[in-house]
Design a protein around this motif. Structure first.
Motif, PDB file in Angstrom:
ATOM      1  N   LEU A  70     -17.285 -10.672  32.380  1.00 49.92           N
ATOM      2  CA  LEU A  70     -17.264  -9.292  31.892  1.00 49.92           C
ATOM      3  C   LEU A  70     -17.789  -8.480  33.063  1.00 49.92           C
ATOM      4  N   SER A  71     -17.037  -7.508  33.479  1.00 54.49           N
ATOM      5  CA  SER A  71     -17.408  -6.798  34.710  1.00 54.49           C
ATOM      6  C   SER A  71     -18.571  -5.834  34.496  1.00 54.49           C
ATOM      7  N   LYS A  72     -19.284  -5.621  35.583  1.00 52.99           N
ATOM      8  CA  LYS A  72     -20.350  -4.628  35.585  1.00 52.99           C
ATOM      9  C   LYS A  72     -19.753  -3.253  35.305  1.00 52.99           C
ATOM     10  N   ALA A  73     -18.526  -3.003  35.759  1.00 50.05           N
ATOM     11  CA  ALA A  73     -17.850  -1.720  35.527  1.00 50.05           C
ATOM     12  C   ALA A  73     -17.631  -1.487  34.028  1.00 50.05           C
ATOM     13  N   THR A  74     -17.296  -2.544  33.293  1.00 49.71           N
ATOM     14  CA  THR A  74     -17.127  -2.423  31.837  1.00 49.71           C
ATOM     15  C   THR A  74     -18.460  -2.061  31.197  1.00 49.71           C
ATOM     16  N   LEU A  75     -19.501  -2.719  31.619  1.00 50.85           N
ATOM     17  CA  LEU A  75     -20.837  -2.419  31.111  1.00 50.85           C
ATOM     18  C   LEU A  75     -21.215  -0.971  31.433  1.00 50.85           C
ATOM     19  N   ASP A  76     -20.907  -0.525  32.637  1.00 48.81           N
ATOM     20  CA  ASP A  76     -21.185   0.859  33.030  1.00 48.81           C
ATOM     21  C   ASP A  76     -20.400   1.845  32.168  1.00 48.81           C
ATOM     22  N   ALA A  77     -19.159   1.514  31.836  1.00 49.72           N
ATOM     23  CA  ALA A  77     -18.339   2.387  31.005  1.00 49.72           C
ATOM     24  C   ALA A  77     -18.917   2.513  29.588  1.00 49.72           C
ATOM     25  N   TYR A  78     -19.489   1.433  29.084  1.00 49.51           N
ATOM     26  CA  TYR A  78     -20.096   1.474  27.745  1.00 49.51           C
ATOM     27  C   TYR A  78     -21.297   2.419  27.697  1.00 49.51           C
ATOM     28  N   THR A  79     -21.981   2.588  28.820  1.00 44.78           N
ATOM     29  CA  THR A  79     -23.191   3.418  28.844  1.00 44.78           C
ATOM     30  C   THR A  79     -22.977   4.799  29.444  1.00 44.78           C
ATOM     31  N   ALA A  80     -21.786   5.094  29.955  1.00 42.45           N
ATOM     32  CA  ALA A  80     -21.508   6.389  30.580  1.00 42.45           C
ATOM     33  C   ALA A  80     -21.067   7.412  29.530  1.00 42.45           C
ATOM     34  N   GLU A  81     -21.863   8.457  29.363  1.00 40.02           N
ATOM     35  CA  GLU A  81     -21.503   9.502  28.395  1.00 40.02           C
ATOM     36  C   GLU A  81     -20.217  10.214  28.787  1.00 40.02           C
ATOM     37  N   SER A  82     -19.880  10.207  30.069  1.00 42.11           N
ATOM     38  CA  SER A  82     -18.641  10.848  30.528  1.00 42.11           C
ATOM     39  C   SER A  82     -17.400  10.089  30.044  1.00 42.11           C
ATOM     40  N   LYS A  83     -17.561   8.817  29.706  1.00 40.36           N
ATOM     41  CA  LYS A  83     -16.444   7.996  29.193  1.00 40.36           C
ATOM     42  C   LYS A  83     -16.481   8.039  27.667  1.00 40.36           C
ATOM     43  N   ALA A  84     -16.184   9.205  27.125  1.00 40.16           N
ATOM     44  CA  ALA A  84     -16.333   9.457  25.689  1.00 40.16           C
ATOM     45  C   ALA A  84     -15.465   8.558  24.819  1.00 40.16           C
ATOM     46  N   ARG A  85     -14.361   8.088  25.328  1.00 40.52           N
ATOM     47  CA  ARG A  85     -13.466   7.271  24.501  1.00 40.52           C
ATOM     48  C   ARG A  85     -13.548   5.774  24.813  1.00 40.52           C
ATOM     49  N   HIS A  86     -14.547   5.398  25.576  1.00 40.05           N
ATOM     50  CA  HIS A  86     -14.726   3.978  25.895  1.00 40.05           C
ATOM     51  C   HIS A  86     -15.892   3.440  25.064  1.00 40.05           C
ATOM     52  N   ASP A  87     -15.614   3.203  23.775  1.00 43.74           N
ATOM     53  CA  ASP A  87     -16.641   2.733  22.843  1.00 43.74           C
ATOM     54  C   ASP A  87     -16.734   1.211  22.871  1.00 43.74           C
ATOM     55  N   ILE A  88     -17.933   0.723  22.650  1.00 39.87           N
ATOM     56  CA  ILE A  88     -18.163  -0.708  22.592  1.00 39.87           C
ATOM     57  C   ILE A  88     -17.839  -1.205  21.175  1.00 39.87           C
ATOM     58  N   SER A  89     -17.221  -2.365  21.077  1.00 39.84           N
ATOM     59  CA  SER A  89     -16.926  -2.941  19.759  1.00 39.84           C
ATOM     60  C   SER A  89     -18.210  -3.521  19.176  1.00 39.84           C
ATOM     61  N   LEU A  90     -18.203  -3.764  17.885  1.00 37.38           N
ATOM     62  CA  LEU A  90     -19.375  -4.328  17.233  1.00 37.38           C
ATOM     63  C   LEU A  90     -19.710  -5.719  17.777  1.00 37.38           C
TER      64      LEU A  90
END
Length: 163
Positions: A70-90
């Motif tokens: 799982l990439s660090k970039a994916t983890l960063d996207a989950y925590t970036a408020e600017s990526k409003a539509r990149h929600d983490i699944s349950l």
């Protein structure tokens, strides 16, 4: 005469003490944008407080999820408020909580629904309090029943009679 220390009245609260188990009420509406930002900020805080860095957290998540990586970039996207539509699944959120050790995130997630997450033995403490409340109710019922005298009328059915 001895001086007894003043005990606060049971209804008197300490203004500076925060309740360990706060009573919550569900919010009437769901503000998804606000909730999304709240999750992302909380996850970013969990990462800052975690003893592992982002690549290790991502690797641990991948392990929990049974993924090769799982990439660090994916983890960063989950925590970036600017990526409003990149929600983490349950499912991925659960892996994130385990990877960071931030169990408090579960409580944060359900708090707006009037819920409170209890961890481990805290549930037993809640059960004790519930039973104590039930016990108080039973004592009240007994007191009410005892407040009215009981009149016992016995009919003598087996005695001898004289004629």
């Amino acid at each position: 005469m001895t001086h007894k220390p003043n005990k606060p009245h049971p209804d008197q609260f300490d203004l500076f003490q925060e309740a360990l188990f706060p009573v919550r009420v569900a919010t009437a509406t769901i503000d998804l944008d606000r909730f999304r930002s709240k999750i992302k900020r909380a996850m970013a805080q969990a990462i800052r407080e975690c003893p592992h860095d982002r690549p290790v957290i991502a690797a641990r998540m991948a392990q929990y999820l049974g993924l090769p990586n799982l990439s660090k970039a994916t983890l960063d996207a989950y925590t970036a408020e600017s990526k409003a539509r990149h929600d983490i699944s349950l499912v991925r959120f659960k892996a994130f909580v385990r990877a960071t050790g931030a169990n408090w995130l579960w409580d944060m997630i359900v708090s707006e629904d009037g819920l409170l997450v209890l961890e481990g033995d805290e549930a037993r403490l809640a059960e004790i309090a519930r039973l104590q409340q039930e016990q108080k109710d039973l004592v009240k019922q007994l007191k009410t029943l005892r407040s009215v005298p009981v009149v016992i009328r016995r009919h003598n059915t087996g005695g001898s009679s004289t004629s």
